[in-house]
Motif scaffolding. Sequence first.
Motif, PDB file in Angstrom:
ATOM      1  N   UNK A 144      14.031  -3.302   8.600  1.00 34.80           N
ATOM      2  CA  UNK A 144      15.140  -2.473   9.051  1.00 34.80           C
ATOM      3  C   UNK A 144      15.027  -1.026   8.607  1.00 34.80           C
ATOM      4  N   UNK A 145      13.823  -0.587   8.244  1.00 32.33           N
ATOM      5  CA  UNK A 145      13.593   0.803   7.849  1.00 32.33           C
ATOM      6  C   UNK A 145      12.178   1.193   8.239  1.00 32.33           C
ATOM      7  N   UNK A 146      11.905   2.494   8.237  1.00 34.90           N
ATOM      8  CA  UNK A 146      10.584   2.982   8.627  1.00 34.90           C
ATOM      9  C   UNK A 146       9.626   2.927   7.432  1.00 34.90           C
ATOM     10  N   UNK A 147       8.319   3.007   7.694  1.00 34.54           N
ATOM     11  CA  UNK A 147       7.364   3.058   6.580  1.00 34.54           C
ATOM     12  C   UNK A 147       7.626   4.223   5.630  1.00 34.54           C
ATOM     13  N   UNK A 154       0.826  -1.209   0.000  1.00 27.95           N
ATOM     14  CA  UNK A 154       0.000   0.000   0.000  1.00 27.95           C
ATOM     15  C   UNK A 154       0.861   1.260   0.000  1.00 27.95           C
ATOM     16  N   UNK A 155       1.932   1.246   0.753  1.00 28.90           N
ATOM     17  CA  UNK A 155       2.801   2.421   0.805  1.00 28.90           C
ATOM     18  C   UNK A 155       3.435   2.704  -0.544  1.00 28.90           C
ATOM     19  N   UNK A 156       3.722   1.658  -1.284  1.00 32.88           N
ATOM     20  CA  UNK A 156       4.379   1.827  -2.586  1.00 32.88           C
ATOM     21  C   UNK A 156       3.400   2.218  -3.685  1.00 32.88           C
ATOM     22  N   UNK A 157       2.128   1.876  -3.522  1.00 32.10           N
ATOM     23  CA  UNK A 157       1.191   2.034  -4.646  1.00 32.10           C
ATOM     24  C   UNK A 157       0.042   2.993  -4.375  1.00 32.10           C
TER      25      UNK A 157
END
Length: 342
Positions: A322-325, A290-293
């Motif tokens: 290992x990273x934030x949204x 969802x974050x990517x699209x």
Amino acid sequence: MAVATAVVAYDDAELLDIACVTTTLATATRFLTGEHTAHSDAPPVTTSDGAGYDIRLLAVGGRPVTARPGLRLEAHGALEHDTGPVDTLIVVGGYGHLRAAHDDVLVAHVRRLARRARRVASVCTGASVLAAAGLLDGRRATTHWAFADSLAHDHPAVTVDPDPIFIRDGRIATSAGVTSALDLTLSFVDEDHGPDLARRVARALVTYLQRPGTQAQMSMHVAAPAPAHDVVRDVVDHVVQHLDGDLSTAALAERAGVSERHLGRLFRTHLGRSPAEHVRRTRTEAAAALLATTDLPLARVAGRCGFGSSETLRQAFLDTYGRTPSEHRRAFRVPQAVGGGR
């Protein structure tokens, strides 16, 4: 001056392992030399060094190698006769990796060239060759998830992490299966010439703008086949379709008509993790998509995927990737998605 890149191959190497590296670097070189922009409307690339990459395919004896699926490739030269200098040394993977790792000549000369190389890397099961050369001892490394256990067993001095698509440990990098070589090589282009060129190369190859190395190998989109066990398969399907519902182990066990303890045993046997771990991972991967699209706010993404809050979503991302949204969204943003998904 062109960056000397030696790609080490052997019989039964994977053709895609070779091509992902060589085509990515060759595309970067076409941009740097102006060849690519001369045939398009793209503006020229401005970097401190426009010379590009000098790619050499090396094999023992300089013999042609037969790569999967049966294509023969001519080597540029003999591995044992190459005196360098080599800036970047990359060993590819393939089903012949164990024979390669037991080839004393190949391993010795990989070790020799690695001593003076600025960067050393492996693609997929090529990590077995680096490990045999002692180059991964005391380091964290990855390989194709299906071969991670055997690499760890054969080389206990190596800390094998089967999850990321690539790992950089000092000057040595290892990558996961096959096309993850694209991501690793794009990271080299970024390191050498900046993110603008890396993005142009990615677009030219019609691939994702480089995925960070912490991207999990096994995502929703490349996951293993559905579990054979009927109960586990039914619960897994239910989880995917009801991410924002009650997916507690108790609720899932009640739906499946089994005890919580039995459901836990079934999940560990067939999926290698507990029901709660599976739910959290599935929700996290759905949120990543969802974050990517979409341009949904983090709170909306968290709600849709069953996380109680943005902070819970953030912690799940840190634990899994290992990273934030927000960092994930910046790295994976699909331009066509801007303005959609509300």
